[in-house]
Write a protein that holds these residues in place. Sequence first.
Motif, PDB file in Angstrom:
ATOM      1  N   ARG A 120      97.503  -6.542 -62.300  1.00  0.00           N
ATOM      2  CA  ARG A 120      97.173  -7.955 -62.451  1.00  0.00           C
ATOM      3  C   ARG A 120      96.322  -8.179 -63.693  1.00  0.00           C
ATOM      4  NH1 ARG A 120      94.413 -10.689 -57.914  1.00  0.00           N
ATOM      5  NH2 ARG A 120      94.945 -12.470 -59.208  1.00  0.00           N
ATOM      6  N   VAL A 121      96.441  -9.379 -64.238  1.00  0.00           N
ATOM      7  CA  VAL A 121      95.665  -9.773 -65.411  1.00  0.00           C
ATOM      8  C   VAL A 121      94.499 -10.626 -64.932  1.00  0.00           C
ATOM      9  CG1 VAL A 121      95.716 -11.067 -67.561  1.00  0.00           C
ATOM     10  CG2 VAL A 121      97.676  -9.696 -66.898  1.00  0.00           C
ATOM     11  N   HIS A 122      93.297 -10.295 -65.386  1.00  0.00           N
ATOM     12  CA  HIS A 122      92.108 -11.076 -65.046  1.00  0.00           C
ATOM     13  C   HIS A 122      91.636 -11.832 -66.277  1.00  0.00           C
ATOM     14  CE1 HIS A 122      90.524  -9.123 -61.135  1.00  0.00           C
ATOM     15  NE2 HIS A 122      91.835  -9.177 -61.138  1.00  0.00           N
ATOM     16  N   LEU A 123      90.997 -12.941 -66.026  1.00  0.00           N
ATOM     17  CA  LEU A 123      90.408 -13.733 -67.107  1.00  0.00           C
ATOM     18  C   LEU A 123      88.923 -13.403 -67.155  1.00  0.00           C
ATOM     19  CD1 LEU A 123      91.671 -15.757 -69.001  1.00  0.00           C
ATOM     20  CD2 LEU A 123      90.909 -17.574 -67.514  1.00  0.00           C
ATOM     21  N   HIS A 124      88.478 -12.887 -68.293  1.00  0.00           N
ATOM     22  CA  HIS A 124      87.095 -12.437 -68.446  1.00  0.00           C
ATOM     23  C   HIS A 124      86.352 -13.417 -69.343  1.00  0.00           C
ATOM     24  CE1 HIS A 124      83.685  -9.794 -68.892  1.00  0.00           C
ATOM     25  NE2 HIS A 124      83.834  -9.823 -70.203  1.00  0.00           N
ATOM     26  N   LEU A 139      88.994 -14.156 -72.199  1.00  0.00           N
ATOM     27  CA  LEU A 139      89.774 -13.002 -72.615  1.00  0.00           C
ATOM     28  C   LEU A 139      90.637 -12.539 -71.457  1.00  0.00           C
ATOM     29  CD1 LEU A 139      86.934 -10.952 -74.333  1.00  0.00           C
ATOM     30  CD2 LEU A 139      88.631 -12.393 -75.456  1.00  0.00           C
ATOM     31  N   ALA A 140      91.888 -12.219 -71.725  1.00  0.00           N
ATOM     32  CA  ALA A 140      92.787 -11.669 -70.708  1.00  0.00           C
ATOM     33  C   ALA A 140      92.704 -10.149 -70.781  1.00  0.00           C
ATOM     34  CB  ALA A 140      94.211 -12.138 -70.954  1.00  0.00           C
ATOM     35  N   ILE A 141      92.344  -9.536 -69.642  1.00  0.00           N
ATOM     36  CA  ILE A 141      92.219  -8.075 -69.602  1.00  0.00           C
ATOM     37  C   ILE A 141      92.812  -7.552 -68.291  1.00  0.00           C
ATOM     38  CG2 ILE A 141      90.195  -7.996 -71.103  1.00  0.00           C
ATOM     39  CD1 ILE A 141      88.437  -7.657 -68.699  1.00  0.00           C
ATOM     40  N   HIS A 142      93.106  -6.251 -68.259  1.00  0.00           N
ATOM     41  CA  HIS A 142      93.607  -5.610 -67.043  1.00  0.00           C
ATOM     42  C   HIS A 142      92.569  -5.728 -65.926  1.00  0.00           C
ATOM     43  CE1 HIS A 142      96.045  -3.199 -69.986  1.00  0.00           C
ATOM     44  NE2 HIS A 142      96.975  -3.546 -69.105  1.00  0.00           N
ATOM     45  N   GLU A 143      93.040  -5.683 -64.706  1.00  0.00           N
ATOM     46  CA  GLU A 143      92.137  -5.727 -63.560  1.00  0.00           C
ATOM     47  C   GLU A 143      91.193  -4.525 -63.566  1.00  0.00           C
ATOM     48  OE1 GLU A 143      92.483  -6.463 -58.756  1.00  0.00           O
ATOM     49  OE2 GLU A 143      94.148  -5.501 -59.805  1.00  0.00           O
ATOM     50  N   SER A 144      91.722  -3.338 -63.892  1.00  0.00           N
ATOM     51  CA  SER A 144      90.887  -2.135 -63.914  1.00  0.00           C
ATOM     52  C   SER A 144      89.868  -2.192 -65.048  1.00  0.00           C
ATOM     53  CB  SER A 144      91.748  -0.885 -64.030  1.00  0.00           C
ATOM     54  OG  SER A 144      92.528  -0.933 -65.195  1.00  0.00           O
ATOM     55  N   HIS A 146      88.568  -4.910 -66.238  1.00  0.00           N
ATOM     56  CA  HIS A 146      87.589  -5.893 -65.817  1.00  0.00           C
ATOM     57  C   HIS A 146      86.591  -5.285 -64.829  1.00  0.00           C
ATOM     58  CE1 HIS A 146      86.816 -10.250 -64.342  1.00  0.00           C
ATOM     59  NE2 HIS A 146      86.104  -9.993 -65.408  1.00  0.00           N
ATOM     60  N   THR A 147      87.102  -4.514 -63.884  1.00  0.00           N
ATOM     61  CA  THR A 147      86.239  -3.841 -62.920  1.00  0.00           C
ATOM     62  C   THR A 147      85.320  -2.850 -63.629  1.00  0.00           C
ATOM     63  OG1 THR A 147      87.974  -4.043 -61.253  1.00  0.00           O
ATOM     64  CG2 THR A 147      86.223  -2.470 -60.802  1.00  0.00           C
ATOM     65  N   TYR A 148      85.889  -2.066 -64.541  1.00  0.00           N
ATOM     66  CA  TYR A 148      85.117  -1.061 -65.286  1.00  0.00           C
ATOM     67  C   TYR A 148      84.033  -1.743 -66.118  1.00  0.00           C
ATOM     68  CZ  TYR A 148      84.106   2.929 -68.269  1.00  0.00           C
ATOM     69  OH  TYR A 148      83.477   3.931 -68.933  1.00  0.00           O
ATOM     70  N   PHE A 149      84.376  -2.868 -66.728  1.00  0.00           N
ATOM     71  CA  PHE A 149      83.411  -3.589 -67.571  1.00  0.00           C
ATOM     72  C   PHE A 149      82.240  -4.064 -66.732  1.00  0.00           C
ATOM     73  CE2 PHE A 149      82.185  -5.816 -71.321  1.00  0.00           C
ATOM     74  CZ  PHE A 149      81.528  -6.940 -70.863  1.00  0.00           C
ATOM     75  N   GLY A 152      79.957  -1.179 -65.420  1.00  0.00           N
ATOM     76  CA  GLY A 152      79.066  -0.676 -66.451  1.00  0.00           C
ATOM     77  C   GLY A 152      77.898  -1.608 -66.690  1.00  0.00           C
ATOM     78  N   LYS A 153      78.136  -2.921 -66.532  1.00  0.00           N
ATOM     79  CA  LYS A 153      77.077  -3.878 -66.749  1.00  0.00           C
ATOM     80  C   LYS A 153      76.052  -3.866 -65.617  1.00  0.00           C
ATOM     81  CE  LYS A 153      77.253  -7.900 -69.504  1.00  0.00           C
ATOM     82  NZ  LYS A 153      77.732  -9.157 -69.850  1.00  0.00           N
ATOM     83  N   SER A 154      76.546  -3.690 -64.384  1.00  0.00           N
ATOM     84  CA  SER A 154      75.626  -3.718 -63.255  1.00  0.00           C
ATOM     85  C   SER A 154      74.799  -2.434 -63.179  1.00  0.00           C
ATOM     86  CB  SER A 154      76.393  -3.915 -61.939  1.00  0.00           C
ATOM     87  OG  SER A 154      77.247  -2.812 -61.710  1.00  0.00           O
ATOM     88  N   ALA A 155      75.328  -1.329 -63.680  1.00  0.00           N
ATOM     89  CA  ALA A 155      74.604  -0.060 -63.629  1.00  0.00           C
ATOM     90  C   ALA A 155      73.452  -0.038 -64.631  1.00  0.00           C
ATOM     91  CB  ALA A 155      75.549   1.108 -63.908  1.00  0.00           C
ATOM     92  N   SER A 156      73.605  -0.798 -65.728  1.00  0.00           N
ATOM     93  CA  SER A 156      72.565  -0.747 -66.754  1.00  0.00           C
ATOM     94  C   SER A 156      71.478  -1.763 -66.516  1.00  0.00           C
ATOM     95  CB  SER A 156      73.181  -0.970 -68.130  1.00  0.00           C
ATOM     96  OG  SER A 156      73.805  -2.218 -68.185  1.00  0.00           O
TER      97      SER A 156
END
Length: 156
Positions: A120-124, A139-144, A146-149, A152-156
């Motif tokens: 699926r394509v997610h809108l970021h 931005l249109a990005i892959h679901e994976s 988007h999840t990875y992005f 990474g943001k929540s961990a930092s």
Amino acid sequence: KAQKLAPLVRGWRRYHRYCKMDGAKHSLWHISHRAWKVFNQEKKQDRYSTKQLIEKAFPSVPYSENKHVNVRGNKSPFDGDLVYWSERNSKLYDGQTSKALKRQNHSCASCGHKLLSDERVHLHHADGNHNNWKKENLLAIHESCHTYFHMGKSAS
């Protein structure tokens, strides 16, 4: 009861919108007739209010036969023409996502790979503000991706 029944009926009708269902044994007449009997048996209802409930429970969905989009020529998902298949699949998304896909040439803004039907394509939202719906922010990005992005943001 009518509010619970309406999404089911709408989904059934949208699923079968490309089929000619006139006179089919699977038509909704029997279900609507049964619902009319059940609604009409309630003490608060008369036949006019029952009719209004049936109209609410069985919303109309436009019927269009033969609206399938044929695959062009001898195209195949296995022929390697990723541009054709990503453009074809971009029509499945709503306005903002579809516009972002066209603007990005049907490639993921994160990893750069073509966006296919596999995922699926997610809108970021680039600036992180989910109220900012300007086209430069979307931005249109892959679901994976988007999840990875966001992981990474929540961990930092």
